[in-house]
Design an enzyme around this catalytic site. Sequence first.
Site, PDB file in Angstrom:
ATOM      1  N   LYS A 111       0.853  -1.203   0.000  1.00 14.83           N
ATOM      2  CA  LYS A 111       0.000   0.000   0.000  1.00 14.83           C
ATOM      3  C   LYS A 111       0.884   1.247   0.000  1.00 14.83           C
ATOM      4  O   LYS A 111       1.842   1.314  -0.766  1.00 14.83           O
ATOM      5  CB  LYS A 111      -0.972  -0.044   1.202  1.00 14.83           C
ATOM      6  CG  LYS A 111      -1.964  -1.190   1.105  1.00 14.83           C
ATOM      7  CD  LYS A 111      -2.709  -1.465   2.388  1.00 14.83           C
ATOM      8  CE  LYS A 111      -1.857  -2.144   3.411  1.00 14.83           C
ATOM      9  NZ  LYS A 111      -2.618  -2.941   4.419  1.00 14.83           N
ATOM     10  N   ASP A 157      -4.882  -8.857   9.436  1.00 12.40           N
ATOM     11  CA  ASP A 157      -6.286  -8.471   9.630  1.00 12.40           C
ATOM     12  C   ASP A 157      -7.256  -9.491   9.025  1.00 12.40           C
ATOM     13  O   ASP A 157      -8.393  -9.619   9.471  1.00 12.40           O
ATOM     14  CB  ASP A 157      -6.575  -7.061   9.118  1.00 12.40           C
ATOM     15  CG  ASP A 157      -6.185  -6.839   7.674  1.00 12.40           C
ATOM     16  OD1 ASP A 157      -6.675  -5.872   7.095  1.00 12.40           O
ATOM     17  OD2 ASP A 157      -5.389  -7.620   7.135  1.00 12.40           O
TER      18      ASP A 157
HETATM   19  N1  LIG Z   1     -17.206   5.648   0.796  1.00 16.02           N
HETATM   20  C1  LIG Z   1     -16.233   4.897   0.279  1.00 16.02           C
HETATM   21  N2  LIG Z   1     -16.313   4.455  -0.999  1.00 16.02           N
HETATM   22  C2  LIG Z   1     -15.328   3.701  -1.533  1.00 16.02           C
HETATM   23  N3  LIG Z   1     -14.222   3.314  -0.851  1.00 16.02           N
HETATM   24  C3  LIG Z   1     -14.120   3.708   0.426  1.00 16.02           C
HETATM   25  C4  LIG Z   1     -15.095   4.512   1.063  1.00 16.02           C
HETATM   26  N4  LIG Z   1     -14.683   4.749   2.339  1.00 16.02           N
HETATM   27  C5  LIG Z   1     -13.492   4.120   2.482  1.00 16.02           C
HETATM   28  N5  LIG Z   1     -13.174   3.502   1.337  1.00 16.02           N
HETATM   29  C6  LIG Z   1     -11.953   2.730   1.080  1.00 16.02           C
HETATM   30  O1  LIG Z   1     -11.651   1.964   2.244  1.00 16.02           O
HETATM   31  C7  LIG Z   1     -10.313   2.225   2.656  1.00 16.02           C
HETATM   32  C8  LIG Z   1     -10.241   2.184   4.182  1.00 16.02           C
HETATM   33  O2  LIG Z   1     -10.524   0.857   4.525  1.00 16.02           O
HETATM   34  P1  LIG Z   1     -10.557   0.442   6.067  1.00 16.02           P
HETATM   35  O3  LIG Z   1     -10.729  -1.007   6.093  1.00 16.02           O
HETATM   36  O4  LIG Z   1     -11.519   1.318   6.765  1.00 16.02           O
HETATM   37  O5  LIG Z   1      -9.146   0.880   6.609  1.00 16.02           O
HETATM   38  P2  LIG Z   1      -7.739   0.147   6.406  1.00 16.02           P
HETATM   39  O6  LIG Z   1      -7.621  -0.098   4.939  1.00 16.02           O
HETATM   40  O7  LIG Z   1      -6.769   1.138   6.910  1.00 16.02           O
HETATM   41  O8  LIG Z   1      -7.803  -1.099   7.209  1.00 16.02           O
HETATM   42  C9  LIG Z   1      -9.970   3.590   2.126  1.00 16.02           C
HETATM   43  O9  LIG Z   1      -8.576   3.634   1.826  1.00 16.02           O
HETATM   44  C10 LIG Z   1     -10.795   3.681   0.850  1.00 16.02           C
HETATM   45  O10 LIG Z   1     -10.044   3.224  -0.245  1.00 16.02           O
HETATM   46  O1  LIG Z   2      -6.936  -3.541   5.913  1.00 17.39           O
HETATM   47  P1  LIG Z   2      -6.074  -3.080   4.790  1.00 17.39           P
HETATM   48  O2  LIG Z   2      -5.141  -2.016   5.190  1.00 17.39           O
HETATM   49  O3  LIG Z   2      -6.872  -2.737   3.589  1.00 17.39           O
HETATM   50  O4  LIG Z   2      -5.148  -4.340   4.427  1.00 17.39           O
HETATM   51  C1  LIG Z   2      -5.587  -5.359   3.583  1.00 17.39           C
HETATM   52  C2  LIG Z   2      -4.352  -6.106   3.079  1.00 17.39           C
HETATM   53  O5  LIG Z   2      -3.494  -5.160   2.453  1.00 17.39           O
HETATM   54  C3  LIG Z   2      -2.344  -5.790   1.849  1.00 17.39           C
HETATM   55  O6  LIG Z   2      -1.593  -4.805   1.195  1.00 17.39           O
HETATM   56  C4  LIG Z   2      -1.503  -6.472   2.906  1.00 17.39           C
HETATM   57  O7  LIG Z   2      -0.371  -7.110   2.315  1.00 17.39           O
HETATM   58  C5  LIG Z   2      -2.337  -7.494   3.667  1.00 17.39           C
HETATM   59  O8  LIG Z   2      -1.586  -8.066   4.719  1.00 17.39           O
HETATM   60  C6  LIG Z   2      -3.595  -6.830   4.216  1.00 17.39           C
HETATM   61  O9  LIG Z   2      -4.419  -7.822   4.806  1.00 17.39           O
END
Ligand SMILES: Nc1ncnc2c1ncn2[C@@H]1O[C@H](COP(=O)(O)OP(=O)(O)O)[C@@H](O)[C@H]1O
Ligand SMILES: O=P(O)(O)OC[C@H]1O[C@@H](O)[C@H](O)[C@@H](O)[C@@H]1O
Length: 504
Positions: A195, A230
């Site tokens: 990422k 996760d």
């Molecule tokens: N309303 C939305 N529509 C489309 N994509 C979204 C929206 N809100 C969040 N996202 C996507 O979800 C991602 C966040 O995912 P989340 O699971 O909450 O956090 P993380 O990826 O840090 O675990 C953001 O980077 C974005 O790409």
């Molecule tokens: O919850 P996020 O930040 O969207 O991560 C999803 C996945 O993102 C990938 O880039 C990681 O390599 C994985 O380990 C992870 O599970």
Amino acid sequence: MGKVAVATTVVCSVAVCAAAALIVRRRMQSSGKWARVIEILKAFEEDCATPIAKLRQVADAMTVEMHAGLASEGGSKLKMLISYVDNLPSGDETGFFYALDLGGTNFRVMRVLLGGKQDRVVKREFKEESIPPHLMTGKSDELFDFIAEVLAKFVATEGEDFHLPPGKQRELGFTFSFPVKQTSLSSGTLINWTKGFSIEDTVGQDVVGELVKAMERVGLDMRVAALVNDTIGTLAGGRYTNPDVVVAVILGTGTNAAYVERAHAIPKWHGLLPKSGEMVINMEWGNFRSSHLPLTEYDHSLDFESLNPGEQILEKIISGMYLGEILRRVLLKMAEEAAFFGDVVPPKLRIPFIIRTPNMSAMHSDTSPDLKVVGNKLKDILEVPTSSLKMRKVVISLCNIIASRGARLSAAGIYGILKKIGRDASKDGETQKSVIAMDGGLFEHYTQFSEAMKSSLKELLGDEVAESVEVILSNDGSGVGAALLAASHSQYLEPEEDSETSQS
Ligand SMILES: Nc1ncnc2c1ncn2[C@@H]1O[C@H](COP(=O)(O)OP(=O)(O)O)[C@@H](O)[C@H]1O
Ligand SMILES: O=P(O)(O)OC[C@H]1O[C@@H](O)[C@H](O)[C@@H](O)[C@@H]1O
């Protein structure tokens, strides 16, 4: 008619003809440019196409790579990481545990009071922070100090409901959403960042060790009882509420999947065979690649310019970090080659990642007759003051092409996993219930994406088998899941009479 009058008439006629010719030329030019816009749109649609036959090829390739990744280390782009989770939560877990979840965009801290089968999650409190972007590409200590400080502040807000029994140490489930080679349930080394992260001095380090050192630096006394990806946390959290959960998929900033594998189907596993006969596998499917994937020129240039070129190819065409960026790249080509926004390319359109996926989904779900949400987003994000309805319709078409491709490929990946574990067909009329636990902001908030994914999965499975497969949103399953895994590996658990693992 006098000479002057004749001359004036002639001049006016010439002027009128010239103006008409200019208008015709402008019209021809604009119609030529519009034809180029449509040409770019059609070519993009063709290159992104995911007919059902292609999805089946992708699913088969996923299954093949799963076997290869389980056969030997490095056997596949799919890392197929062993999680050391060979027992998912029983539901009997009790006690007070912390969880922290470092994702691609957000960082969450949580405390959970577990009450066993009777009361389940008695109480849960959490706090979510965005990760400061500079920490994603800084030094390892800076990132872990930030995490430890947020955690310490959160611990300081403990109320009476979360009272630690005297003499006991706080325990934590650490969800780390990046590829880690686990060396035990509570230790593992970072393989590589993904990422938007790129912190050289963390690679190869034990991430639990990094966290423990940072907690010591802030004077926080807490034991890390479990380190999980996760997807593993989501699988554990999902199973806690639904015994038929066998697969977990994250569609958030990044994307990944985990599933329950039979321990004897992991040739590269030389440890003791778990008593349960099962082992949860973190596939790291974002790194999947195949000649069957519909990749476009925009995907190749995005990958080439990314922090991790050549890596995470599937992730870069289906996950939340990248969908908006793909849209930007196509619009930029239309602007440069077909004056989509007029003779001048909007300067903002050249800024990578300026179109975030949440903005893309807001435009995609615009149901107004004049698509004013699209118009406003183009104005607010790209400073495009005005846009015609036909321009806005092109933007919607691009959103649909990009989101459909991502959603349908996600479905193909899930179908590939179900084939691997023999849940893609009914056996002598019997079809075991299989539940897919989903999490991640993209799946949770991008409705057209999640609906397209579910319908494509049904199409792949066929009506009969689709009856036995359910897709559920298990949001923040990873937080509760990590706490549950910490609970089931607490230092205060009574030792089992018989060993958890039998001799292999
Ligand atoms: N309303 C939305 N529509 C489309 N994509 C979204 C929206 N809100 C969040 N996202 C996507 O979800 C991602 C966040 O995912 P989340 O699971 O909450 O956090 P993380 O990826 O840090 O675990 C953001 O980077 C974005 O790409
Ligand atoms: O919850 P996020 O930040 O969207 O991560 C999803 C996945 O993102 C990938 O880039 C990681 O390599 C994985 O380990 C992870 O599970």
